[in-house]
Scaffold this active site. Sequence first.
Site: not given
Length: 142
Positions: A47, A49, A77, A80
Site C-alpha cells: 500500500h 502508506e 486501512c 496502514c
Amino acid sequence: MRRALAEAEEAASAGDVPVGAVVLGPDGTELAAAHNEREATGDPTAHAEVLALRRAAEAVGEWRLTDCTLVVTLEPCTMCAGALVQSRVARVVYGARDEKAGAAGSLWDVLRDRRLNHRPEVIAGVLETECASRLTAFFRTR
C-alpha cells in the site's frame, strides 16, 4: 496533497488503485513518496502508506518517524493505520474517506484508539473531492 495525488496518478497508470502517499519531515520537507504497488509487485502489503513509511524510515535512518506527517489520498486501512501507529508519526492527513475499509474514523478509528500507546493527529478531507473522484473514475472502468 497535490504531491500525493501525483503519486496516485502513477499507480493508476500502472493499473493499480490510485492511492498516493508522502511523508513530510518535521520541517515540512519531503522524506519519501509512494503509490500503491500491489499489482506491480504481487505484494498484498504494498500500500502507498506502508511503502512511504519504509522509504522515510530508510531516509532518516530509524523506524521512529517522530514529528513527521503522512499525507495520503485515501483514508488508511487497518493495516496502514497500524503501521502509522507503530512508526510514531505525529499526524496523518488524508483526502477521501473510505466507508468500506477506513481505519481513521469511517469504519474503524484505529489511529485515535485510546488503548494504543500512540495516537497521531488526524486531519481528514483535504482535497477530498479531487481524491475521491480519481478513485471513482478508476473503479468505473473496472
